[in-house]
Design an enzyme around this catalytic site. Structure first.
Site, PDB file in Angstrom:
ATOM      1  N   THR A 132       0.847  -1.183   0.000  1.00  0.00           N
ATOM      2  CA  THR A 132       0.000   0.000   0.000  1.00  0.00           C
ATOM      3  C   THR A 132       0.885   1.237   0.000  1.00  0.00           C
ATOM      4  O   THR A 132       2.076   1.162   0.318  1.00  0.00           O
ATOM      5  CB  THR A 132      -0.974  -0.010   1.203  1.00  0.00           C
ATOM      6  N   CYS A 133       0.293   2.362  -0.374  1.00  0.00           N
ATOM      7  CA  CYS A 133       1.002   3.648  -0.368  1.00  0.00           C
ATOM      8  C   CYS A 133      -0.039   4.738  -0.191  1.00  0.00           C
ATOM      9  O   CYS A 133      -1.053   4.514   0.471  1.00  0.00           O
ATOM     10  CB  CYS A 133       1.832   3.825  -1.637  1.00  0.00           C
ATOM     11  N   LEU A 134       0.161   5.888  -0.781  1.00  0.00           N
ATOM     12  CA  LEU A 134      -0.808   6.976  -0.655  1.00  0.00           C
ATOM     13  C   LEU A 134      -2.009   6.776  -1.582  1.00  0.00           C
ATOM     14  O   LEU A 134      -3.149   6.893  -1.163  1.00  0.00           O
ATOM     15  CB  LEU A 134      -0.143   8.326  -0.940  1.00  0.00           C
ATOM     16  N   GLY A 136      -1.812   4.295  -4.586  1.00  0.00           N
ATOM     17  CA  GLY A 136      -1.730   3.116  -5.435  1.00  0.00           C
ATOM     18  C   GLY A 136      -0.636   3.087  -6.475  1.00  0.00           C
ATOM     19  O   GLY A 136      -0.431   2.057  -7.110  1.00  0.00           O
ATOM     20  N   TRP A 161      -3.699   4.919   1.144  1.00  0.00           N
ATOM     21  CA  TRP A 161      -4.065   5.626   2.368  1.00  0.00           C
ATOM     22  C   TRP A 161      -5.279   6.535   2.156  1.00  0.00           C
ATOM     23  O   TRP A 161      -6.147   6.634   3.013  1.00  0.00           O
ATOM     24  CB  TRP A 161      -2.872   6.424   2.898  1.00  0.00           C
TER      25      TRP A 161
END
Length: 172
Positions: A132-134, A136, A161
């Protein structure tokens, strides 16, 4: 499916090049299996290409799926944002922070070194891993890195996120 008079492969794309180019002769096709068809029409060669990807068909995890995986402890969730982003915006509970620039090296560490550096268990190549990240983008890059390192069951939370926060606020 057909676009114009060019058939489109389910996982490919099509293209047209001038017939004068010496690309995709029978010999070229033998050397380059990505060229799957060739037709010469009105001075143009129509090429169909197959794309090759080591990415499994279903690599995206929804909010609901991620939530279920976390509750059941059925996946290692790796957040590839920078540490300052987690401090400033927050993080998904149960995730391990491994910044994207370190993913390749981190996944090749020994279990003890990984745990010492990142505070979580190093996933095995057969473990269910979700990146996961901010939003995608970075998680998709991390997913591809893990695949090249031999990880078999890897996916990414494409909403990241931003999607997590939206759902969590809605559920409260």
């Amino acid at each position: 499916e057909v676009v114009g008079d060019l058939p489109v492969l389910s996982h490919g794309f099509y293209g047209i090049i001038p017939s004068s180019l010496k690309l995709a002769s029978r010999e070229d096709k033998a050397l380059c299996p990505a060229v799957s068809a060739l037709a010469d029409t009105k001075g143009y060669k129509k090429l169909l290409f197959r794309t090759f990807s080591s990415t499994p068909a279903s690599t995206v995890v929804s909010y609901e799926q991620l939530k279920e995986l976390l509750v059941g402890r059925k996946a290692v969730v790796i957040d590839v944002r920078e540490p300052w982003e987690l401090r400033e915006y927050g993080f998904i509970p149960g995730s391990i922070n491994v910044p994207l620039a370190q993913v390749n090296t981190a996944l090749q560490l020994g279990p003890e070194d990984f745990k010492e550096k990142y505070g979580g268990e190093l996933p095995h190549q057969t473990d269910n891993v979700v990146f996961t990240c901010l939003a995608g983008i970075r998680s998709k890059t991390a997913l591809n890195t893990a695949i090249t390192l031999g990880y078999k069951d890897v996916r990414h939370y494409s909403g990241g996120w931003q999607d997590w926060v939206k759902h969590e606020q809605h559920n409260q």
